[in-house]
Write an enzyme that holds these catalytic residues in place. Structure first.
Site, PDB file in Angstrom:
ATOM      1  N   LYS A  75       2.911   9.705   8.936  1.00 13.50           N
ATOM      2  CA  LYS A  75       2.879   9.192   9.436  1.00 13.50           C
ATOM      3  C   LYS A  75       3.334   9.092  10.640  1.00 13.50           C
ATOM      4  CE  LYS A  75       0.185   5.212   7.809  1.00 13.50           C
ATOM      5  NZ  LYS A  75      -1.303   5.613   8.183  1.00 13.50           N
ATOM      6  N   PHE A 109       0.596  -1.012   0.403  1.00 12.19           N
ATOM      7  CA  PHE A 109       0.198  -0.227   0.147  1.00 12.19           C
ATOM      8  C   PHE A 109       0.557   1.251   0.058  1.00 12.19           C
ATOM      9  CE2 PHE A 109      -2.617   3.466   1.750  1.00 12.19           C
ATOM     10  CZ  PHE A 109      -3.768   3.230   0.840  1.00 12.19           C
ATOM     11  N   ASP A 157       9.384   2.284   0.981  1.00 11.76           N
ATOM     12  CA  ASP A 157       7.838   3.213   2.291  1.00 11.76           C
ATOM     13  C   ASP A 157       7.789   2.929   3.397  1.00 11.76           C
ATOM     14  OD1 ASP A 157       5.695   3.780   2.774  1.00 11.76           O
ATOM     15  OD2 ASP A 157       4.595   3.279   1.045  1.00 11.76           O
TER      16      ASP A 157
END
Ligand code: PLP
Length: 400
Positions: free
Chosen positions: A247, A131, A216
């Protein structure tokens, strides 16, 4: 009372409305207390309302909110220095979100190949279950057909490969390949950690073929595995050329970044990329305060210790509930439990017992609590899960 009828129907939030957060707890308006093991999906790493972050944000709010990158932002330079000091990187581009950070990473990789005379190398190899965000490019890179349906043709230049198979990656490399993009620990895809040796092997493969390695670490970075970044468990033998983060690095303030080596970022010169808000004064003030807390060896050691305890307890739950728990997964405080019952229903049941957890692909419960949880918090969560799993016995078995 607004009901959210005018909001896009992309989410289906539960009836609870949280109005306050403190440490590892969230509170509703009528004072009901929930133990938060999802932390805004791996964002509020330092817990809610962390005093140092609150006062930093308030101070900055009194001084200056926004400039754009037309002007110098001292805190941006300072934070970039800190990230470069602590990682493989020499250069940083600040963004507002994870998807933008991944976009910047992809652009940086292609641009590097371009300025090095390899215009034909544009293809990005990624792994199934990945993702990388919800922009058109990042959903294409993620390769999940569910997220692409109805949004037109997939973008050219992306190939999604089976998870964790080095030979498949080797075979897929061709004259158009620019970079390999992967999460050292997949979050959304079911909390699946790639072995450190695999990261090293992919690094080698990239070197042999002149490819850029992009990690990532939007979800698995920012201290979540007990190192500042997950790939650092390879002790320098699996450093990427480019890395997307977000995040946890903002502790709840929206921000992200693309980190790169001097070589990888060489093509990203004036006019090639930009962002109105990225690296703004509010985000950078908070980002510096978050970094100083996260980069504390004491906090990282705490993550290792408390996560070992959590994994041990999860194994105990698996043994106690073999008809519910199929597998315990993850690394550090990015953990999952693959279930034999429907994970979404079990997640909802946990919420009824005032424990907030998430779900992820492959019918997995997702646990990404604040990094500051204590062993007592873990014991409380385990007690709830034990009750929830006992109740879940009567649920029908999950069918994929
Ligand atoms: N990459 C990973 C690994 C993620 O987990 C996410 C979000 O969950 C993203 C990218 C996208 O981040 P954002 O939602 O901030 O755009």
């Amino acid at each position: 009372m607004p009901q959210g009828d005018h909001i896009y129907n992309c989410y289906a939030p539960p009836p609870q409305e949280f109005v306050r957060g403190e440490g590892v707890y969230l509170y509703t308006e009528d004072g009901e207390k929930y133990l938060d093991f999802i932390a805004g999906i791996a964002v509020s790493g330092l817990g809610h309302s962390h005093p140092a972050l609150v006062s930093t944000l308030k101070d900055q709010a009194d001084k200056l909110w926004h400039l754009s990158n037309m002007f110098r932002t001292k805190d941006q330079f300072k934070l970039a220095d800190k990230y470069c000091e602590a990682t493989f990187a020499d250069k940083v581009f600040f963004t507002n979100s994870g998807a933008e950070a991944v976009e910047c990473a992809i652009k940086t990789a292609r641009r590097c190949q371009y300025v090095e005379g390899h215009e034909e190398r544009y293809e990005i190899l990624s792994l199934q279950g990945a993702f990388h965000g919800r922009t058109i490019a990042t959903v294409t890179a993620g390769g999940n057909p569910k997220y692409m349906e109805g949004f037109g043709p997939a973008m050219l230049g992306y190939t999604n490969l089976p998870f964790g198979d080095l030979d498949v990656i080797k075979d897929a490399i061709n004259e158009n390949t620019a970079a390999i993009l992967m999460e050292p620990v997949q979050g959304e895809g079911g909390i699946r950690a790639l072995p450190v040796q695999f990261l090293k092997d992919v690094r080698k493969l990239c070197d042999e073929h002149g490819l850029l390695l992009i990690f990532d670490e939007v979800q698995c970075g920012a201290g979540r595995t007990g190192k500042l970044f997950a790939h650092q468990w390879a002790n320098g033998d699996a450093d990427p050329d480019i890395m997307a983060v977000a995040k946890g690095m903002g502790g709840g303030f929206p921000m992200g970044a693309c980190l790169a080596t001097e070589r990888a970022a060489a093509g990203m010169v004036v006019g090639t990329h930009g962002s109105t808000y990225g690296g703004g004064p509010l985000a950078m003030a908070v980002g510096n305060a978050v970094f100083d807390e996260l980069n504390d060896p004491g906090l990282l050691a705490h993550v290792v210790k408390v996560s070992n305890f959590l994994h041990q307890q999860f194994q105990g739950l698996k043994d106690a509930h073999p008809d519910i728990v199929e597998d315990v997964r993850g690394k550090g405080l990015l953990c999952g439990m693959k279930l034999k019952k429907k994970a979404l229903d079990v997640r909802n049941l946990a919420r009824e017992h005032k424990l907030l957890v998430g779900n992820a692909g492959d019918n997995t419960l997702r646990f990404v609590p604040p990094l500051v949880i204590t062993e007592d918090n873990v014991r409380d969560a385990i007690a709830v899960l034990d009750k929830v799993f006992t109740e879940a016995k009567s649920m029908p078995d999950f069918e994929a």
